[in-house]
Structure formats: structure tokens, C-alpha cells
Design a protein around this motif. Sequence first.
Motif, mmCIF file in Angstrom:
data_model
loop_
_atom_site.group_PDB
_atom_site.id
_atom_site.type_symbol
_atom_site.label_atom_id
_atom_site.label_comp_id
_atom_site.label_asym_id
_atom_site.label_seq_id
_atom_site.Cartn_x
_atom_site.Cartn_y
_atom_site.Cartn_z
ATOM 1 N N LEU A 282 0.280 -51.448 -120.509
ATOM 2 C CA LEU A 282 -0.609 -52.241 -121.350
ATOM 3 C C LEU A 282 0.165 -53.108 -122.335
ATOM 4 O O LEU A 282 -0.088 -54.322 -122.452
ATOM 5 N N PHE A 283 1.125 -52.502 -123.045
ATOM 6 C CA PHE A 283 1.886 -53.248 -124.050
ATOM 7 C C PHE A 283 3.025 -54.047 -123.428
ATOM 8 O O PHE A 283 3.508 -55.006 -124.027
ATOM 9 N N ASP A 288 9.141 -57.138 -124.116
ATOM 10 C CA ASP A 288 10.028 -56.038 -123.746
ATOM 11 C C ASP A 288 9.889 -54.901 -124.758
ATOM 12 O O ASP A 288 9.927 -55.120 -125.978
ATOM 13 N N LEU A 289 9.744 -53.686 -124.245
ATOM 14 C CA LEU A 289 9.555 -52.504 -125.080
ATOM 15 C C LEU A 289 10.865 -51.768 -125.296
ATOM 16 O O LEU A 289 11.709 -51.705 -124.397
ATOM 17 N N GLY A 290 11.017 -51.189 -126.503
ATOM 18 C CA GLY A 290 12.177 -50.358 -126.786
ATOM 19 C C GLY A 290 11.914 -48.920 -126.364
ATOM 20 O O GLY A 290 12.522 -48.384 -125.458
ATOM 21 N N ARG A 291 10.963 -48.261 -127.020
ATOM 22 C CA ARG A 291 10.591 -46.888 -126.674
ATOM 23 C C ARG A 291 9.106 -46.678 -126.954
ATOM 24 O O ARG A 291 8.542 -47.287 -127.860
ATOM 25 N N VAL A 292 8.507 -45.824 -126.154
ATOM 26 C CA VAL A 292 7.099 -45.463 -126.287
ATOM 27 C C VAL A 292 7.023 -43.951 -126.435
ATOM 28 O O VAL A 292 7.401 -43.213 -125.523
ATOM 29 N N LEU A 293 6.570 -43.480 -127.608
ATOM 30 C CA LEU A 293 6.476 -42.044 -127.886
ATOM 31 C C LEU A 293 5.017 -41.629 -127.892
ATOM 32 O O LEU A 293 4.214 -42.169 -128.649
ATOM 33 N N PHE A 305 8.767 -52.601 -129.971
ATOM 34 C CA PHE A 305 9.122 -53.836 -129.281
ATOM 35 C C PHE A 305 10.534 -54.252 -129.697
ATOM 36 O O PHE A 305 11.012 -53.893 -130.780
ATOM 37 N N LEU A 306 11.187 -55.039 -128.838
ATOM 38 C CA LEU A 306 12.527 -55.531 -129.160
ATOM 39 C C LEU A 306 12.469 -56.809 -129.982
ATOM 40 O O LEU A 306 13.405 -57.090 -130.739
ATOM 41 N N ALA A 314 1.250 -58.864 -129.326
ATOM 42 C CA ALA A 314 0.568 -57.695 -128.774
ATOM 43 C C ALA A 314 -0.412 -57.108 -129.779
ATOM 44 O O ALA A 314 -1.523 -56.703 -129.414
ATOM 45 N N PHE A 315 -0.034 -57.063 -131.041
ATOM 46 C CA PHE A 315 -0.910 -56.524 -132.086
ATOM 47 C C PHE A 315 -2.189 -57.362 -132.184
ATOM 48 O O PHE A 315 -3.294 -56.831 -132.259
#
Length: 619
Positions: A282-283, A288-293, A305-306, A314-315
Motif C-alpha cells: 500500500l505505502f 521507497d520504504l526503509g522499514r515497516v514495523l 520512507f527514504l 503518501a500521508f
Amino acid sequence: MGKKAQGRNSGYIFVDLKSAAEMQRALKRKKEFLGGRCVEISRCRNTPKETAPAKPDQQPWQRVLRDDEEEEDLSESGRLFVRNLPFTSTEEDLEKIFSKYGPLSEIHFPLDKQTKRPKGFAFITYMIPEHAVTALAELDGQVFQGRMMHLLPSTIRKGKTEDGDAEDSSSYKKRKEAKDKASSASSHNWNTLFVGTNAVAEAMAHKYSAAKSQVLDAESRDSVAVRVALGETELVQEIRRFLVENGVSLDSFSQAAGERSKTVILVKNLPAGTDPAELEELFGHHGDLGRVLLPQGGITAIVEFLEPSEAKLAFTRLAYTRFHSVPLYLEWAPMGVFFGPAPQKEKAGAPKKEDEAGLAPGEAVQDSEGAAAQGEEEEEEEEEEEEEDVPGCTLFIKNLNFATTEDTLKETFSRAGALKSCTISKKKDKAGALLSMGFGFVEYRKPESAQKALRQLQGCTVDGHKLEVKLSERAIRPAVKSARKKQISKKQKTSKILVRNIPFQATVREIRELFSTFGELKTVRLPKKMAGTGSHRGFGFVDFVTKQDAKKAFNALCHSTHLYGRRLVLEWADTDETLEALRRKTAEHFHGETPARASSCAVTSPPEPGHLPVLEHPP
């Protein structure tokens, strides 16, 4: 401008405006002062003989508006369009330049999706529109990193309003969604660790393989409100434990008024059992994503996000949008939410989760209690260390070589005295590797050592670069320390807990049922109102048999436990006061008497514990 025969200004000027509405707004400026003189403004019926030379309609540096666009009034919107920016510029560079003229509300700095390079333009929004007018006058045509900036008032689509299409729609839901989306970036929407009642019921039903109706069964012997409160407490503990294991600083969430991150988003109100791959998909459409917790319960997630521009996009697009059956609640995470890089022990930690799943419930509770107690001891140690900090011990080091390491910097600055810490600020590249940002911080144990380093090491050469050294003026850390001291102002001395913000529909039986989960209780008391209504006063006292059980309950319920929709606020109560001390305090509070005078009043009979004394002769 009108000229006299000699070529001098005549003191009047002709202004041709675009529309009648703008002319009416200009006429209201009559009798205002300009350059120390009161200005007279009137409507001109005849075209002046002397007019300014006509400019060509299309000049190469001017932007031609489309048919569906119109120029915003800069004095009302405060939004600037900046173009001809160098491709090496960053959002931080623009913020540094434009913030000189006033506080900024937003910077929109678009990046190309394929190359991740800036597109060469940006939108700057000021909190006060007058500052945008000043910035336009000062910065238009200025050279920035080798290129001449061109500033224009921003444009909007014709017929569009702030609410977009919401005004055209008669649906109340659409108007409310548009209003919620417009206020989604507010930093005071809700408690960060808040979990809704519906989400708690779904998560507990999913965890114990039961129906949601069984979790919310009102005909059972125990209270539904207490059952939901205990379920929320368990979920919050699991979320906190998961975040700590993945390098998240929980102290940053307690600073409500602190600075917010531009790349990390908190995603809340997720349905139970949400898969992390769904959130990544979705995001991931927006950058590009850094980490999803995402903890095991799947209620609250952290998405990194990077690039700040991609996170902002995205927000804006995903806030309050429908995800499965619930709307997404998004919030910008506080600065410093990660105190370290992403841990690489996930595979090693997987068998531990399987082992914990096979433990008995009592053993799992004991493990969680031990982890909470250990975390509290670590917090107390950190507090003691922080109390020893002395201002003037931190130096800001600039112009570092990108190849310089923290060990090299530590070796250089340790000549002036004992060091406490040495860090080089870093950021992630597109591949996710950490790169030096060219500056760092060195903290000494004594301010004398920092002054010595400031004198001796100013301009010293490290890895071919001359360093610039000055005292650090970071104001974030003292604010965090003062807030933490306020939160933990009272330490445990007794086994009695003062519980505030208790809902009025809660009963003594429910409070006893809630706290007896953590140990054996001695007394539970909810003071009543004096009006004879039978209702309690919104607070109470819970006294445990042992201090260990009281500490266990305090650590579990103090973070985010809601009973009937109200968050319980816990404090340690003082029980060392004697009955005589309570009498003196009551007399001083109600009658303003000194202890000597209060003790001279006769008391008809010794009062029962917890009741006010009855005076024979009221003053």
C-alpha cells in the motif's frame, strides 16, 4: 507614475487592476500611510494620457497560465512557486534559505520517481502570508547554488476550494472525510498508543481463536469494560515490547509538543491480523520504504520512507482512506523515534516466539513482568546518567570528511579531555546504506575540557579537512529530560496507588476486578460525593498486599488503559501521613488556621479512617 514637466514625480500614480473585485479591495486601503504620508485612493474614470510602456504578452521567463488555472493572492495564501532550482539542492537547503523570512508551514519538493532527483521546482508555504510577500521581493532573481531562482505566486485550479469536491457533494460522510483529511497532519489528534475498543475486541478474538461476540458478552459474570481494559493493556504491552526490540525509542512518544519526523509515519486503527506485506504494498506505491514495523496483533504500525517528499505524498493520499473495513489513521512520528539501525536478529528471534507460544499463561505473564521490571531499572539508570549532564559540554563539529569515522574523531578530540560520547550524523542512501552528513557532535564529561578543545582544536586537519568547532546549541535534549522528570516525579514508596480519571459509571467491584489481576488487594476505596447522590468523585485508592504486586499493576496500566472510554491516570499515593497530620491539613485548607489553633478545637469523637473530623464549634 505621473510626471511633471521637469520629469519629476507628481505624487500620484495610476494602477490598472485585473478585476473589479480587486479594485474594490484596493479602494479599502484609503487613508493608510505609505512612506509617512496618508495615501488618497480614488477610482479613475478616464484613461490617463501617460501610461507605462506595454510589455510583451509572452516573455521567455514568464509562466503562461492554463485555461483552468488562476493566480492566488499571495497576501492571503502565503504560497510561493519556486523554479529553476539546481538538481543538487535539497529540501533542507530550501528550508534554511526561506525560513529566514518567517516560519514555514509546508515545503513541497517533488522528486522524479525513476531517478529520485529533484524536478527543479518547489512550493513554499508560510504560516503568515506577509512573510511570503517579503520573501518574494527579496529572493526573486537571487543566485542559489549557481542558478538564478525565479519566484511566483502559486496557482490554483479554477472552481476548486479548500474542501475540493466536498462542497459540491451533498453527502455528509464525504464532507466529514474531506474535513478529517485536511486536519490529518495535526500533531494532537490522539494518544500514540491508543487502541480503539473495536480493535481490541477483534485482536483478542483473533488471538484466542474466539468469536467477537464472546469477547463482548454482557451476560458473563465479569464486567465487559474490565475485560476490554485488560485486553487493551495486554496489547499495549506487546506493542511496546515489539517496538523496543526493533530499535524504537518509546520516550519520544511521550513528548506531545516535540518536533515531528518528515519520513516516519504512524499507522493506527488497523484491523486485527493485518499482514505487513499489505502495508508494504500500500505505502510502496508512493515511494521507497526503509522499514515497516507491525506487531503481532496488527493494530499499530510504523512505516519509514527514504525521501521526505514521498512520505508527504503518501500521508496526504492515504490519510482517512478505507483499508479493508476501517479508515486509516495516520500521524507523523516524533523526531528520534529510532535510536539505532534496524536489528538483524529477526531470524534468531523467531524460535523464541515459538517457545513463548508454548509456555503456560502464568509463565508468559512472569516473563513480561520481568521484562517490564528490567525496562524500568534501565530507565532509572538512564535518569541518573542524565541528571549528571552539565551544559556547555557538547561541541558541534563541521566540515568533516565523509570518510572520517567516529573512532578517528574520538581519537582526535580525546586529547583535550575525557569524552562521554562521539557521534557523526548519518543518513541513508537509495540502497539503504548509512552515509556521513559531514558534521557530528562530541560531548565531554566536563565543560572545561570542551573549552580547551574549542581553543586547541579549532581548524585542525583530520583526513585532509580543516574542522570548524563551536559549542552546540541543541535545545531538544533538555526539553526531553525535563519532560521525563515530570512524568516520573514520584517514586514508589508504598503499595498504594492513586487512580485518577475514573469514569463515574465504574463501580468498586469493577476497579477491584481490574487490579486484582496483578495481585492480592488489601483495600479499594472510591471517595463519595458529599451531596448524597451515591456517586464517587472520579478518583480512588487501590492498596495491594505487597509492593511487588503494586509495581506490577502500575507498570502494566499506566501507559494506555481505558475504562469506559476514559484513560486511567495512575500515581503513587502517600500513606505515611498520620491521622493528626490529616486533621491539621484539613483545618489549614478549609479554615486557613495554623496547626496550633486547629489543635485547640474540640473534637466530639475520633473520626473513622478516611472521614473528615467534626468540629464542635465551627468558626
